[in-house]
Design a protein around this motif. Sequence first.
Motif, PDB file in Angstrom:
ATOM      1  N   GLU A 260      55.926  33.474  54.417  1.00 37.13           N
ATOM      2  CA  GLU A 260      56.423  34.612  53.888  1.00 37.13           C
ATOM      3  C   GLU A 260      55.016  34.931  52.993  1.00 37.13           C
ATOM      4  O   GLU A 260      54.169  34.132  52.815  1.00 37.13           O
ATOM      5  CB  GLU A 260      57.617  34.532  52.887  1.00 37.13           C
ATOM      6  CG  GLU A 260      58.860  33.897  53.442  1.00 37.13           C
ATOM      7  CD  GLU A 260      59.926  33.603  52.395  1.00 37.13           C
ATOM      8  OE1 GLU A 260      59.749  33.896  51.217  1.00 37.13           O
ATOM      9  OE2 GLU A 260      60.952  33.267  52.697  1.00 37.13           O
ATOM     10  N   SER A 261      54.997  36.264  52.524  1.00 36.98           N
ATOM     11  CA  SER A 261      53.888  36.474  51.797  1.00 36.98           C
ATOM     12  C   SER A 261      54.032  35.909  50.499  1.00 36.98           C
ATOM     13  O   SER A 261      55.145  35.724  49.840  1.00 36.98           O
ATOM     14  CB  SER A 261      53.756  38.304  51.783  1.00 36.98           C
ATOM     15  OG  SER A 261      54.925  38.645  50.979  1.00 36.98           O
ATOM     16  N   SER A 262      52.996  35.811  49.785  1.00 34.76           N
ATOM     17  CA  SER A 262      52.961  35.367  48.226  1.00 34.76           C
ATOM     18  C   SER A 262      52.019  36.363  47.521  1.00 34.76           C
ATOM     19  O   SER A 262      51.371  37.071  47.926  1.00 34.76           O
ATOM     20  CB  SER A 262      52.399  33.922  48.160  1.00 34.76           C
ATOM     21  OG  SER A 262      52.965  32.963  49.125  1.00 34.76           O
ATOM     22  N   ASP A 263      52.207  36.188  46.120  1.00 30.74           N
ATOM     23  CA  ASP A 263      51.525  37.173  45.181  1.00 30.74           C
ATOM     24  C   ASP A 263      50.319  36.183  44.497  1.00 30.74           C
ATOM     25  O   ASP A 263      50.620  35.067  44.446  1.00 30.74           O
ATOM     26  CB  ASP A 263      52.444  37.570  44.092  1.00 30.74           C
ATOM     27  CG  ASP A 263      53.249  38.694  44.565  1.00 30.74           C
ATOM     28  OD1 ASP A 263      53.032  39.155  45.620  1.00 30.74           O
ATOM     29  OD2 ASP A 263      54.245  39.074  43.571  1.00 30.74           O
ATOM     30  N   ILE A 264      49.354  36.781  44.402  1.00 32.09           N
ATOM     31  CA  ILE A 264      48.153  36.170  43.632  1.00 32.09           C
ATOM     32  C   ILE A 264      47.922  37.124  42.493  1.00 32.09           C
ATOM     33  O   ILE A 264      47.801  38.190  42.622  1.00 32.09           O
ATOM     34  CB  ILE A 264      46.940  36.192  44.467  1.00 32.09           C
ATOM     35  CG1 ILE A 264      46.961  35.244  45.790  1.00 32.09           C
ATOM     36  CG2 ILE A 264      45.795  35.521  43.733  1.00 32.09           C
ATOM     37  CD1 ILE A 264      45.865  35.332  46.787  1.00 32.09           C
ATOM     38  N   ARG A 265      48.043  36.309  41.345  1.00 29.92           N
ATOM     39  CA  ARG A 265      47.911  37.190  40.064  1.00 29.92           C
ATOM     40  C   ARG A 265      46.782  36.465  39.398  1.00 29.92           C
ATOM     41  O   ARG A 265      46.687  35.261  39.354  1.00 29.92           O
ATOM     42  CB  ARG A 265      49.237  36.878  39.273  1.00 29.92           C
ATOM     43  CG  ARG A 265      50.363  37.441  40.064  1.00 29.92           C
ATOM     44  CD  ARG A 265      51.728  37.476  39.142  1.00 29.92           C
ATOM     45  NE  ARG A 265      52.695  38.106  39.976  1.00 29.92           N
ATOM     46  CZ  ARG A 265      54.007  38.122  39.583  1.00 29.92           C
ATOM     47  NH1 ARG A 265      54.350  37.518  38.489  1.00 29.92           N
ATOM     48  NH2 ARG A 265      55.082  38.500  40.320  1.00 29.92           N
ATOM     49  N   VAL A 266      46.094  37.168  38.819  1.00 28.89           N
ATOM     50  CA  VAL A 266      44.982  36.925  37.827  1.00 28.89           C
ATOM     51  C   VAL A 266      45.246  37.325  36.501  1.00 28.89           C
ATOM     52  O   VAL A 266      45.623  38.444  36.211  1.00 28.89           O
ATOM     53  CB  VAL A 266      43.573  37.359  38.359  1.00 28.89           C
ATOM     54  CG1 VAL A 266      42.482  36.925  37.477  1.00 28.89           C
ATOM     55  CG2 VAL A 266      43.321  36.901  39.754  1.00 28.89           C
ATOM     56  N   PHE A 267      45.298  36.297  35.627  1.00 23.95           N
ATOM     57  CA  PHE A 267      45.403  36.371  34.117  1.00 23.95           C
ATOM     58  C   PHE A 267      44.010  36.387  33.336  1.00 23.95           C
ATOM     59  O   PHE A 267      43.282  35.412  33.501  1.00 23.95           O
ATOM     60  CB  PHE A 267      46.556  35.357  33.450  1.00 23.95           C
ATOM     61  CG  PHE A 267      47.871  35.605  34.176  1.00 23.95           C
ATOM     62  CD1 PHE A 267      48.765  36.381  33.860  1.00 23.95           C
ATOM     63  CD2 PHE A 267      48.078  35.012  35.441  1.00 23.95           C
ATOM     64  CE1 PHE A 267      49.962  36.525  34.058  1.00 23.95           C
ATOM     65  CE2 PHE A 267      49.391  35.246  36.001  1.00 23.95           C
ATOM     66  CZ  PHE A 267      50.473  35.943  35.488  1.00 23.95           C
ATOM     67  N   SER A 268      44.159  37.224  32.114  1.00 23.40           N
ATOM     68  CA  SER A 268      42.683  36.906  31.418  1.00 23.40           C
ATOM     69  C   SER A 268      43.362  35.423  30.185  1.00 23.40           C
ATOM     70  O   SER A 268      44.349  35.159  30.385  1.00 23.40           O
ATOM     71  CB  SER A 268      42.807  38.057  30.492  1.00 23.40           C
ATOM     72  OG  SER A 268      43.934  38.428  29.486  1.00 23.40           O
ATOM     73  N   SER A 269      42.201  35.284  29.565  1.00 24.78           N
ATOM     74  CA  SER A 269      42.563  34.010  28.639  1.00 24.78           C
ATOM     75  C   SER A 269      43.514  34.361  27.697  1.00 24.78           C
ATOM     76  O   SER A 269      44.194  33.478  26.927  1.00 24.78           O
ATOM     77  CB  SER A 269      41.202  33.755  28.268  1.00 24.78           C
ATOM     78  OG  SER A 269      40.630  34.914  27.448  1.00 24.78           O
ATOM     79  N   THR A 270      43.768  35.835  27.485  1.00 23.55           N
ATOM     80  CA  THR A 270      45.008  36.110  26.626  1.00 23.55           C
ATOM     81  C   THR A 270      46.179  36.288  27.129  1.00 23.55           C
ATOM     82  O   THR A 270      47.224  36.859  26.700  1.00 23.55           O
ATOM     83  CB  THR A 270      44.639  37.427  25.829  1.00 23.55           C
ATOM     84  OG1 THR A 270      44.160  38.551  26.749  1.00 23.55           O
ATOM     85  CG2 THR A 270      43.415  37.510  24.813  1.00 23.55           C
ATOM     86  N   GLY A 271      46.357  35.978  28.433  1.00 27.75           N
ATOM     87  CA  GLY A 271      47.869  36.160  29.220  1.00 27.75           C
ATOM     88  C   GLY A 271      47.893  37.281  29.934  1.00 27.75           C
ATOM     89  O   GLY A 271      49.092  37.644  30.326  1.00 27.75           O
ATOM     90  N   GLN A 272      47.141  38.427  29.697  1.00 31.58           N
ATOM     91  CA  GLN A 272      47.145  39.794  30.421  1.00 31.58           C
ATOM     92  C   GLN A 272      47.068  39.656  31.785  1.00 31.58           C
ATOM     93  O   GLN A 272      45.991  39.059  32.298  1.00 31.58           O
ATOM     94  CB  GLN A 272      46.264  40.815  29.603  1.00 31.58           C
ATOM     95  CG  GLN A 272      46.183  42.126  30.287  1.00 31.58           C
ATOM     96  CD  GLN A 272      45.183  43.194  29.646  1.00 31.58           C
ATOM     97  OE1 GLN A 272      44.392  42.633  28.835  1.00 31.58           O
ATOM     98  NE2 GLN A 272      45.422  44.218  30.255  1.00 31.58           N
ATOM     99  N   VAL A 273      48.042  40.255  32.716  1.00 28.63           N
ATOM    100  CA  VAL A 273      47.721  40.323  33.943  1.00 28.63           C
ATOM    101  C   VAL A 273      46.470  41.523  34.328  1.00 28.63           C
ATOM    102  O   VAL A 273      46.691  42.657  33.875  1.00 28.63           O
ATOM    103  CB  VAL A 273      49.061  40.620  34.890  1.00 28.63           C
ATOM    104  CG1 VAL A 273      48.763  41.248  36.329  1.00 28.63           C
ATOM    105  CG2 VAL A 273      50.101  39.869  34.575  1.00 28.63           C
ATOM    106  N   VAL A 274      45.465  40.992  35.211  1.00 27.10           N
ATOM    107  CA  VAL A 274      44.247  41.995  35.257  1.00 27.10           C
ATOM    108  C   VAL A 274      44.250  42.214  36.969  1.00 27.10           C
ATOM    109  O   VAL A 274      43.690  43.298  37.252  1.00 27.10           O
ATOM    110  CB  VAL A 274      43.054  41.378  34.659  1.00 27.10           C
ATOM    111  CG1 VAL A 274      42.978  41.255  33.297  1.00 27.10           C
ATOM    112  CG2 VAL A 274      42.643  39.838  35.384  1.00 27.10           C
ATOM    113  N   LEU A 275      44.947  41.449  37.578  1.00 31.97           N
ATOM    114  CA  LEU A 275      45.035  41.734  39.097  1.00 31.97           C
ATOM    115  C   LEU A 275      46.405  41.070  39.703  1.00 31.97           C
ATOM    116  O   LEU A 275      46.798  40.005  39.537  1.00 31.97           O
ATOM    117  CB  LEU A 275      43.700  41.110  39.748  1.00 31.97           C
ATOM    118  CG  LEU A 275      43.586  41.401  41.250  1.00 31.97           C
ATOM    119  CD1 LEU A 275      43.246  42.716  41.552  1.00 31.97           C
ATOM    120  CD2 LEU A 275      42.591  40.331  41.780  1.00 31.97           C
ATOM    121  N   ILE A 276      46.702  41.710  40.477  1.00 31.25           N
ATOM    122  CA  ILE A 276      47.931  41.541  41.545  1.00 31.25           C
ATOM    123  C   ILE A 276      47.690  41.651  43.019  1.00 31.25           C
ATOM    124  O   ILE A 276      47.550  42.857  42.950  1.00 31.25           O
ATOM    125  CB  ILE A 276      49.346  42.140  41.053  1.00 31.25           C
ATOM    126  CG1 ILE A 276      49.690  41.329  39.806  1.00 31.25           C
ATOM    127  CG2 ILE A 276      50.448  41.345  42.107  1.00 31.25           C
ATOM    128  CD1 ILE A 276      51.074  41.850  39.266  1.00 31.25           C
TER     129      ILE A 276
END
Length: 92
Positions: free
Chosen positions: A35-51
């Motif tokens: 199945e496909s998966s999500d890659i999520r990138v978070f800043s050091s403050t916990g904000q999602v910056v890329l999905i």
Amino acid sequence: MFHPRGEISEDLKFKVYRNPNHGELMVEWTNPTSESSDIRVFSSTGQVVLITTTEPKSSSQKLDLSDLTQEIYFLQIISADQVLETQKFIKL
């Protein structure tokens, strides 16, 4: 939501490289899922910056991070709403 100590799957091993990087990050994993998966990138403050979403059965993904500021980030692979792995990287 960012969970830095999410439940880790023993089946999925992945690595990120050029770490630190200047805007391009490669993510590779050893046991692709059907199945496909999500890659999520978070800043050091916990904000999602890329999905981004991986293709089913793929074993790598190149991420363009050139728009991100210099900082420490966290990358997660998520499948079926379960965090499979979390790693940190540095954007220069």
